[in-house]
Design a protein around this motif. Structure first.
Motif, PDB file in Angstrom:
ATOM      1  N   ALA A 201      31.780  19.784  40.031  1.00  0.00           N
ATOM      2  CA  ALA A 201      31.267  20.938  40.770  1.00  0.00           C
ATOM      3  C   ALA A 201      32.015  22.191  40.334  1.00  0.00           C
ATOM      4  O   ALA A 201      33.248  22.218  40.326  1.00  0.00           O
ATOM      5  N   GLY A 206      27.233  23.753  43.767  1.00  0.00           N
ATOM      6  CA  GLY A 206      27.445  22.510  43.034  1.00  0.00           C
ATOM      7  C   GLY A 206      28.214  21.492  43.843  1.00  0.00           C
ATOM      8  O   GLY A 206      27.957  20.281  43.760  1.00  0.00           O
ATOM      9  N   SER A 210      27.019  17.788  44.729  1.00  0.00           N
ATOM     10  CA  SER A 210      27.855  16.663  44.323  1.00  0.00           C
ATOM     11  C   SER A 210      28.182  15.754  45.508  1.00  0.00           C
ATOM     12  O   SER A 210      28.203  14.530  45.381  1.00  0.00           O
TER      13      SER A 210
END
Length: 367
Positions: A201, A206, A210
């Motif tokens: 990430a 992100g 994740s």
């Protein structure tokens, strides 16, 4: 004529590493000395059915499913101290099913996490590798890292998150992670191997993605500080007095050593021995032995390290108690480079299994 040792090769299983397990079993089968051993392949389907085949190739060259010709169901049996065939009516068939020792080649959950080891303990069978406790704590990255910390081993900083916490307070969890760690971050399911479910990430969006990915595989997730480092591994062999191989370095052609680069030919290079300073080599050997003892491992394990590029410090990443075991896998290649060929390594592991079982039996008799 000396009786051959019957080795039950236990492979397949319900984890995401099913195919890797089959490859490991195929390699071990080809390398067992036919004058010394008789192989008994025992395949576990993706649904959890145990199968024994009349020919090894039947299970190793096909998808492991019920209904394959010349196969029958099997089960660990406590009363007969072994793994036995079961006929269509559920009756036990004791003919030609007993094994002297089991070589578990089950990577990941339902094989490397102590569950199968518990069954083998109940069946009173010698088996290769760590016991219930060592397998379970090594499989759980959060517990493993807690034990490493207690043993004084250096590790990367991390945060741990449970699924119910994530659903209840996402914003608080994201704030806590970003307060203690810096991007990039690596997000991992706590109980899985071969980089399955792991992602990198680079920012908050992100990180959320994740975490969602990792929670598909486990109810516990560990978020680790990303580091700029070389990845070095070494192999450990033994029970109470383990020995350590030379170190090897993994150089991934991807941004990091993910599942694809681990199992796709040409996407990672192995450098054996790793180019380390004498002090780094000494620390890797010392830390590998300490990590092995910290989790109460036995038989075999591979210990993975980061060598930080900015200052050369050695950081322990994780321990793997059933590492990949094909002839091209890092664990046996490191021992080959240390002077122990693949067939001799198998011999040694089987003897260690007998030694550990004998010690346990001695304690039981002399209580």
């Amino acid at each position: 004529m000396k009786k051959k040792i019957r080795v039950g090769l236990l492979f397949g299983g319900r984890s995401g590493e099913h195919e890797v397990s089959v490859a490991s079993a195929t390699s071990v089968l080809k390398s067992l000395d036919p004058d010394k051993y008789e192989a008994v392949p025992i395949g576990i389907t993706r649904e959890g059915h145990w199968l024994i085949a009349d020919s090894p190739e039947m299970l190793l060259e096909h998808e492991i499913i019920q209904g394959l010709p010349d196969t029958s169901e099997a089960m660990p049996d406590m009363t007969h101290r072994g793994i036995v065939r079961v006929d269509g009516r559920g009756a036990i068939d004791l003919h030609q099913t007993a094994v002297d020792v089991v070589f578990p080649l089950l990577h990941g959950t339902y094989g490397e996490d102590g569950t199968v080891q518990g069954l083998l303990e109940l069946a009173d069978l010698p088996y290769v590798g760590a016991g219930v406790l060592g397998s379970a704590v090594s499989m759980d990255k959060a517990i493993m890292k807690s034990l490493f910390t207690q043993a004084g081993l250096p590790i990367v900083a991390d945060e741990r998150v449970k699924l119910n916490q994530w659903y209840a307070s996402r914003d608080e969890i994201l704030y806590r992670i970003e307060l203690s760690l810096e991007y990039p971050l690596f997000v991992k399911p706590c109980n899985l191997g071969s980089s399955v479910g792991i992602s990198k990430a680079m920012d908050r969006q992100g990180l959320m993605q994740s975490l969602e990915l990792a929670f598909r595989y486990d109810r516990k997730v560990i978020v680790e500080q990303g580091v700029v480092a070389r990845e070095v591994e070494c192999s450990v062999l033994g029970n109470d007095e383990p020995v350590v191989s030379v170190a090897g370095e993994v150089v991934s052609h991807h941004d990091w050593y993910d599942y694809e680069s681990k199992y796709t030919e040409g996407l990672a290079d192995l450098k054996i021995p790793a180019q380390l300073s004498s002090e780094q080599a000494r620390q890797v050997e010392k830390y590998a032995r300490q990590a092995f003892m910290a989790v109460d491992a036995a038989g075999l394990a591979r210990v993975d390290f980061f060598i930080l590029k900015d200052d050369g410090r050695v950081i322990v990443n994780e321990i793997n108690t059933i590492p990949g075991f094909t002839q091209t896998s890092m664990y046996p290649k490191l021992w080959e480079a240390s002077g122990l060929p693949y067939p001799d390594l198998i011999d040694r592991l089987i003897q260690l299994a007998f030694d550990r079982h004998a010690e346990k039996s001695y304690r039981s008799v002399n209580r």
